[in-house]
Scaffold this motif. Structure first.
Motif, PDB file in Angstrom:
ATOM      1  N   GLY A  46      -7.683   1.096  -7.092  1.00 63.17           N
ATOM      2  CA  GLY A  46      -7.705   1.955  -5.910  1.00 63.17           C
ATOM      3  C   GLY A  46      -6.729   1.475  -4.854  1.00 63.17           C
ATOM      4  N   ALA A  47      -6.510   2.302  -3.824  1.00 66.44           N
ATOM      5  CA  ALA A  47      -5.627   1.940  -2.710  1.00 66.44           C
ATOM      6  C   ALA A  47      -5.855   2.930  -1.584  1.00 66.44           C
ATOM      7  CB  ALA A  47      -4.158   1.963  -3.148  1.00 66.44           C
ATOM      8  N   ASP A  48      -5.608   2.479  -0.354  1.00 64.03           N
ATOM      9  CA  ASP A  48      -5.717   3.363   0.804  1.00 64.03           C
ATOM     10  C   ASP A  48      -4.407   4.079   1.090  1.00 64.03           C
ATOM     11  OD1 ASP A  48      -8.476   2.669   1.662  1.00 64.03           O
ATOM     12  OD2 ASP A  48      -7.591   0.670   1.830  1.00 64.03           O
ATOM     13  N   VAL A  49      -3.294   3.435   0.729  1.00 63.08           N
ATOM     14  CA  VAL A  49      -1.954   3.998   0.906  1.00 63.08           C
ATOM     15  C   VAL A  49      -1.111   3.568  -0.288  1.00 63.08           C
ATOM     16  CG1 VAL A  49       0.136   4.035   2.361  1.00 63.08           C
ATOM     17  CG2 VAL A  49      -2.114   3.815   3.432  1.00 63.08           C
ATOM     18  N   ILE A  50      -0.216   4.457  -0.732  1.00 58.94           N
ATOM     19  CA  ILE A  50       0.694   4.143  -1.838  1.00 58.94           C
ATOM     20  C   ILE A  50       2.121   4.252  -1.310  1.00 58.94           C
ATOM     21  CG2 ILE A  50       1.516   4.869  -4.126  1.00 58.94           C
ATOM     22  CD1 ILE A  50      -1.375   6.243  -4.345  1.00 58.94           C
ATOM     23  N   ILE A  51       2.936   3.248  -1.644  1.00 55.38           N
ATOM     24  CA  ILE A  51       4.372   3.306  -1.347  1.00 55.38           C
ATOM     25  C   ILE A  51       5.085   3.253  -2.684  1.00 55.38           C
ATOM     26  CG2 ILE A  51       6.338   2.165  -0.261  1.00 55.38           C
ATOM     27  CD1 ILE A  51       4.348   0.906   1.739  1.00 55.38           C
ATOM     28  N   THR A  52       5.880   4.286  -2.986  1.00 56.94           N
ATOM     29  CA  THR A  52       6.571   4.325  -4.273  1.00 56.94           C
ATOM     30  C   THR A  52       8.063   4.560  -4.135  1.00 56.94           C
ATOM     31  OG1 THR A  52       6.590   5.344  -6.486  1.00 56.94           O
ATOM     32  CG2 THR A  52       6.127   6.820  -4.638  1.00 56.94           C
ATOM     33  N   ASP A  53       8.808   3.920  -5.023  1.00 57.82           N
ATOM     34  CA  ASP A  53      10.236   4.166  -5.177  1.00 57.82           C
ATOM     35  C   ASP A  53      10.365   5.488  -5.955  1.00 57.82           C
ATOM     36  OD1 ASP A  53      12.985   3.782  -5.287  1.00 57.82           O
ATOM     37  OD2 ASP A  53      12.907   2.302  -6.904  1.00 57.82           O
ATOM     38  N   ILE A  54      11.549   6.084  -5.941  1.00 59.48           N
ATOM     39  CA  ILE A  54      11.786   7.293  -6.749  1.00 59.48           C
ATOM     40  C   ILE A  54      12.387   6.921  -8.101  1.00 59.48           C
ATOM     41  CG2 ILE A  54      13.282   9.343  -6.958  1.00 59.48           C
ATOM     42  CD1 ILE A  54      10.894   9.966  -5.277  1.00 59.48           C
ATOM     43  N   ASN A  55      13.478   6.146  -8.088  1.00 58.88           N
ATOM     44  CA  ASN A  55      14.205   5.838  -9.324  1.00 58.88           C
ATOM     45  C   ASN A  55      13.647   4.597  -9.999  1.00 58.88           C
ATOM     46  OD1 ASN A  55      16.101   7.987  -8.877  1.00 58.88           O
ATOM     47  ND2 ASN A  55      16.981   6.731  -7.265  1.00 58.88           N
ATOM     48  N   MET A  56      12.855   4.821 -11.070  1.00 58.63           N
ATOM     49  CA  MET A  56      12.249   3.712 -11.811  1.00 58.63           C
ATOM     50  C   MET A  56      12.212   4.072 -13.294  1.00 58.63           C
ATOM     51  SD  MET A  56       8.921   2.789  -9.460  1.00 58.63           S
ATOM     52  CE  MET A  56       8.312   4.495  -9.415  1.00 58.63           C
ATOM     53  N   ASN A  73      -9.934  11.530  -7.431  1.00 58.28           N
ATOM     54  CA  ASN A  73     -10.288  10.370  -6.613  1.00 58.28           C
ATOM     55  C   ASN A  73      -9.208  10.003  -5.605  1.00 58.28           C
ATOM     56  OD1 ASN A  73     -12.730   9.956  -8.034  1.00 58.28           O
ATOM     57  ND2 ASN A  73     -11.594   8.920  -9.655  1.00 58.28           N
ATOM     58  N   HIS A  74      -7.977  10.477  -5.844  1.00 55.74           N
ATOM     59  CA  HIS A  74      -6.858  10.057  -4.990  1.00 55.74           C
ATOM     60  C   HIS A  74      -6.046  11.226  -4.457  1.00 55.74           C
ATOM     61  CE1 HIS A  74      -7.782   5.958  -5.975  1.00 55.74           C
ATOM     62  NE2 HIS A  74      -7.819   6.292  -7.250  1.00 55.74           N
ATOM     63  N   ARG A  75      -6.606  12.416  -4.572  1.00 51.56           N
ATOM     64  CA  ARG A  75      -5.889  13.621  -4.152  1.00 51.56           C
ATOM     65  C   ARG A  75      -5.416  13.543  -2.699  1.00 51.56           C
ATOM     66  NH1 ARG A  75      -9.026  17.804  -6.513  1.00 51.56           N
ATOM     67  NH2 ARG A  75      -7.769  17.414  -8.341  1.00 51.56           N
ATOM     68  N   THR A  76      -6.181  12.857  -1.839  1.00 50.97           N
ATOM     69  CA  THR A  76      -5.828  12.787  -0.412  1.00 50.97           C
ATOM     70  C   THR A  76      -5.241  11.434  -0.004  1.00 50.97           C
ATOM     71  OG1 THR A  76      -8.063  12.089   0.178  1.00 50.97           O
ATOM     72  CG2 THR A  76      -7.630  14.470   0.194  1.00 50.97           C
ATOM     73  N   THR A  77      -5.031  10.530  -0.963  1.00 48.03           N
ATOM     74  CA  THR A  77      -4.445   9.223  -0.634  1.00 48.03           C
ATOM     75  C   THR A  77      -3.001   9.426  -0.173  1.00 48.03           C
ATOM     76  OG1 THR A  77      -5.820   8.179  -2.328  1.00 48.03           O
ATOM     77  CG2 THR A  77      -3.927   6.910  -1.537  1.00 48.03           C
ATOM     78  N   PRO A  78      -2.640   8.882   1.007  1.00 49.37           N
ATOM     79  CA  PRO A  78      -1.257   9.045   1.478  1.00 49.37           C
ATOM     80  C   PRO A  78      -0.259   8.371   0.546  1.00 49.37           C
ATOM     81  CG  PRO A  78      -2.687   8.219   3.234  1.00 49.37           C
ATOM     82  CD  PRO A  78      -3.465   8.154   1.962  1.00 49.37           C
ATOM     83  N   VAL A  79       0.856   9.067   0.267  1.00 45.99           N
ATOM     84  CA  VAL A  79       1.923   8.523  -0.563  1.00 45.99           C
ATOM     85  C   VAL A  79       3.219   8.535   0.245  1.00 45.99           C
ATOM     86  CG1 VAL A  79       3.261   8.733  -2.696  1.00 45.99           C
ATOM     87  CG2 VAL A  79       0.854   9.453  -2.672  1.00 45.99           C
ATOM     88  N   LEU A  80       3.751   7.346   0.502  1.00 48.36           N
ATOM     89  CA  LEU A  80       5.044   7.221   1.177  1.00 48.36           C
ATOM     90  C   LEU A  80       6.110   6.922   0.130  1.00 48.36           C
ATOM     91  CD1 LEU A  80       3.983   4.992   4.212  1.00 48.36           C
ATOM     92  CD2 LEU A  80       4.495   7.443   4.247  1.00 48.36           C
ATOM     93  N   VAL A  81       7.222   7.639   0.203  1.00 41.66           N
ATOM     94  CA  VAL A  81       8.336   7.413  -0.711  1.00 41.66           C
ATOM     95  C   VAL A  81       9.311   6.461  -0.023  1.00 41.66           C
ATOM     96  CG1 VAL A  81      10.267   8.514  -1.904  1.00 41.66           C
ATOM     97  CG2 VAL A  81       8.069   9.703  -1.745  1.00 41.66           C
ATOM     98  N   GLY A 101       5.237  11.073   3.290  1.00 37.90           N
ATOM     99  CA  GLY A 101       6.370  10.702   4.122  1.00 37.90           C
ATOM    100  C   GLY A 101       7.486  10.088   3.308  1.00 37.90           C
ATOM    101  N   TRP A 102       8.621   9.813   3.971  1.00 41.91           N
ATOM    102  CA  TRP A 102       9.844   9.366   3.317  1.00 41.91           C
ATOM    103  C   TRP A 102      10.448   8.250   4.141  1.00 41.91           C
ATOM    104  CZ3 TRP A 102      11.945  11.720  -1.089  1.00 41.91           C
ATOM    105  CH2 TRP A 102      13.261  11.372  -1.426  1.00 41.91           C
ATOM    106  N   ILE A 103      10.726   7.091   3.539  1.00 41.39           N
ATOM    107  CA  ILE A 103      11.352   5.962   4.223  1.00 41.39           C
ATOM    108  C   ILE A 103      12.586   5.567   3.417  1.00 41.39           C
ATOM    109  CG2 ILE A 103      11.054   3.571   4.996  1.00 41.39           C
ATOM    110  CD1 ILE A 103       7.950   4.215   4.882  1.00 41.39           C
ATOM    111  N   VAL A 104      13.725   5.421   4.101  1.00 43.92           N
ATOM    112  CA  VAL A 104      14.962   5.098   3.400  1.00 43.92           C
ATOM    113  C   VAL A 104      15.189   3.587   3.389  1.00 43.92           C
ATOM    114  CG1 VAL A 104      17.478   5.447   3.384  1.00 43.92           C
ATOM    115  CG2 VAL A 104      15.967   7.346   3.958  1.00 43.92           C
ATOM    116  N   LYS A 105      15.586   3.072   2.215  1.00 47.60           N
ATOM    117  CA  LYS A 105      15.957   1.661   2.062  1.00 47.60           C
ATOM    118  C   LYS A 105      17.376   1.489   2.577  1.00 47.60           C
ATOM    119  CE  LYS A 105      13.566   1.007  -2.382  1.00 47.60           C
ATOM    120  NZ  LYS A 105      13.825   0.779  -3.804  1.00 47.60           N
ATOM    121  N   PRO A 106      17.741   0.350   3.125  1.00 47.31           N
ATOM    122  CA  PRO A 106      16.852  -0.761   3.440  1.00 47.31           C
ATOM    123  C   PRO A 106      15.939  -0.386   4.603  1.00 47.31           C
ATOM    124  CG  PRO A 106      19.054  -1.183   4.289  1.00 47.31           C
ATOM    125  CD  PRO A 106      19.111   0.110   3.533  1.00 47.31           C
ATOM    126  N   PHE A 107      14.698  -0.839   4.553  1.00 52.81           N
ATOM    127  CA  PHE A 107      13.732  -0.441   5.576  1.00 52.81           C
ATOM    128  C   PHE A 107      13.614  -1.484   6.676  1.00 52.81           C
ATOM    129  CE2 PHE A 107      11.296  -2.867   2.501  1.00 52.81           C
ATOM    130  CZ  PHE A 107      10.454  -3.639   3.278  1.00 52.81           C
TER     131      PHE A 107
END
Length: 121
Positions: A46-56, A73-81, A101-107
């Motif tokens: 489980g997790a409260d927030v997910i941060i994922t890369d796109i290119n993997m 179980n995770h339909r509403t879990t926030p996912v930041l890219v 949401g969307w965050i650009v590297k380098p962060f």
């Protein structure tokens, strides 16, 4: 109660940078090395927030977002890219898949923590 953040990135350096920034801000961090590992880790821990890369390898970030949104179980879990991509079409695709949401590297660590804090509230 401490919030848990799942970071999904195939770059060890990026995972280490995320770990440092988030742990320093008081979050519990669990890590995954690609999308398949990320969804398995999410299901197991489980997790409260997910941060994922796109290119993997194995499964990209779009697959991760779709997999998270398909799980009741995770339909509403926030996912930041978090990605080097700044392409408008990819942002729209991520949003359509259910990204929060969307965050650009380098962060900037302070901006990253602020974004996590906002979506985890």
């Amino acid at each position: 109660m401490t919030k848990t953040v799942l970071t999904i990135d195939d770059s060890r350096t990026m995972r280490d940078m995320l770990l440092m920034a988030l742990e320093d801000a008081g979050y519990t961090v669990i890590q995954a090395v690609d999308g398949v590992d990320g969804l398995e880790t999410l299901a197991a821990r489980g997790a409260d927030v997910i941060i994922t890369d796109i290119n993997m390898p194995r499964m990209d970030g779009f697959g991760v977002i779709e997999g998270v949104r398909a799980d009741p179980n995770h339909r509403t879990t926030p996912v930041l890219v978090l990605t080097t991509e700044s392409d408008v079409e990819k942002k729209a695709r991520a949003r359509a898949a259910g990204a929060t949401g969307w965050i650009v590297k380098p962060f900037d660590p302070a901006k990253l923590v602020d974004a996590v804090r906002r979506v985890a509230a």
